[in-house]
Write an enzyme that holds these catalytic residues in place. Structure first.
Site, PDB file in Angstrom:
ATOM      1  NE  ARG A 128      -3.788  -2.210  -0.084  1.00 22.76           N
ATOM      2  CZ  ARG A 128      -3.515  -3.375  -0.697  1.00 22.76           C
ATOM      3  NH1 ARG A 128      -2.378  -3.520  -1.352  1.00 22.76           N
ATOM      4  NH2 ARG A 128      -4.383  -4.356  -0.672  1.00 22.76           N
ATOM      5  CD  GLU A 131      -6.195   0.442   2.007  1.00 20.54           C
ATOM      6  OE1 GLU A 131      -6.598   0.308   0.842  1.00 20.54           O
ATOM      7  OE2 GLU A 131      -6.184  -0.477   2.839  1.00 20.54           O
ATOM      8  CB  SER A 183     -10.250  -1.434   2.755  1.00 18.11           C
ATOM      9  OG  SER A 183     -10.896  -2.555   2.196  1.00 18.11           O
TER      10      SER A 183
END
Length: 348
Positions: A164, A342, A241
């Site tokens: 990520r 995130e 998410s």
């Protein structure tokens, strides 16, 4: 290029929260990107680059400088020596790009179907889902240096992809505006079926599914979890998410397993990095007491997936952040694990 003032940013995001931009512009070419950079530079304005509006939480104060939305379009592809190269403008809708790749029977991004946002946003966070990451197929990224206006090409290695993350949201954050992304894909390749939900979806092991069938399966699974933006769905206003799956050391993982065993629970996990374990953030959230559908005023948790924080209607950015803080605090208290958000937080 038109420079607008005091434009509401909430409607331009999937979460639908946030205040206005002092200045706003859309760039459809690299020359317009440079024009916008000159405008911001001449006035000493802070710059924020907006793509598809997903994976974002914009503050209720909005953005005090220039918001530049990248609308560079176009998809080109060529084949040679068993490899297919696709190059897409940063403003292309990501799921449309995936559809184009699958239509040309090329493998490599089929499991990333249904993810909202734009092509230019995918390398920033090394977008991944259902067993694939864009880092696996990106060959290069073209970007413009914010200060010099120079166009630079970054190879896959130079992008510094990790889970990520990339240089674009870490060491080089805010230094470049991505304009195009080039992908290296496999013509007539076999779809990837590494994710448990996908394996369960197909009950014909003797007949491998096609790329198109896998794409549609991913979209169906995402829809069942509220991770596909669908008109009328009460869970549609989300940033996807909201928390990353924590990666724990072997020692941290053992401590977590001990805590879970004391509660009669077993921690689901799978090998991540060497001597580390990636743990389900959704499991941590639910087993810290936050059920799907949990509500805290106008913010809440999706009724379909524990990782999606949602705007239930009329929520402010402050409402979303308050819920985020509550979830993080409780997970830390119960499991001694710090959840990392995130989405990108803008204007806070």
């Amino acid at each position: 290029m038109e420079i607008q003032e005091n434009i509401a940013l909430g409607p331009l995001t999937t979460l639908q929260v946030g205040g206005p931009a002092r200045y706003y512009a859309e760039a459809m070419t690299t020359d317009e990107v440079r024009e916008a950079l000159r405008f911001a530079g001449a006035r000493n304005l802070p710059l924020f680059v907006l793509g598809g509006g997903s994976n974002l939480v914009i503050s209720d104060r909005g953005w005090p400088g220039l918001v530049l939305r990248i609308a560079i379009s176009g998809i080109q592809h060529q084949h040679g020596h068993g490899i297919a190269y696709f190059e897409a403008g940063a403003g292309e809708i990501w799921d449309d790009f995936v559809a184009s790749v699958v239509t040309h029977t090329c493998a490599g991004v089929e499991c990333l179907s249904g993810i909202p946002g734009s092509v230019g946003g995918t390398p920033v966070q090394n977008v991944g889902a259902y067993g694939q990451e864009v880092a696996e197929t990106i060959e290069s990224v073209q970007a413009i240096d914010v200060k010099s206006g120079e166009e630079i090409e970054f190879s896959r290695e130079e992008c510094g992809f990790r889970y990520r993350t990339s240089i674009f949201n870490t060491t080089e954050r805010g230094r470049h505006v991505i304009t195009r992304v080039r992908f290296q894909l496999i013509p007539h390749g076999v779809p990837k079926l590494a994710y448990a939900d996908l394996k369960k979806h197909f009950v014909r092991p003797e007949t491998p599914p096609s790329l198109l069938e896998v794409r549609e399966a991913v979209r169906q699974i995402r829809a069942s979890k509220g991770m596909l933006i669908t008109a009328g769905d009460p869970d549609r206003r989300s940033a996807g998410s909201f928390f990353k799956n924590p990666i724990l050391t072997a020692e941290e993982f053992e401590r977590l397993k001990t805590r879970a065993a004391e509660r009669g629970l077993e921690v689901p996990s799978y090998p991540a990095l060497e001597a580390q374990r990636k743990v389900s953030a959704a499991w941590l959230v639910e087993n810290a007491g936050f059920a799907k559908g949990y509500a805290m005023g106008k913010a809440g948790i999706s009724s379909k997936h524990a990782l999606a924080l949602v705007n239930r209607g009329g929520a402010s950015a402050g409402d979303i952040v308050a819920l985020k803080d509550e979830v993080q605090k409780k997970v830390k208290s119960v499991w001694d694990v710090r959840l990392e958000p995130e989405p990108v937080f803008v204007g806070f």
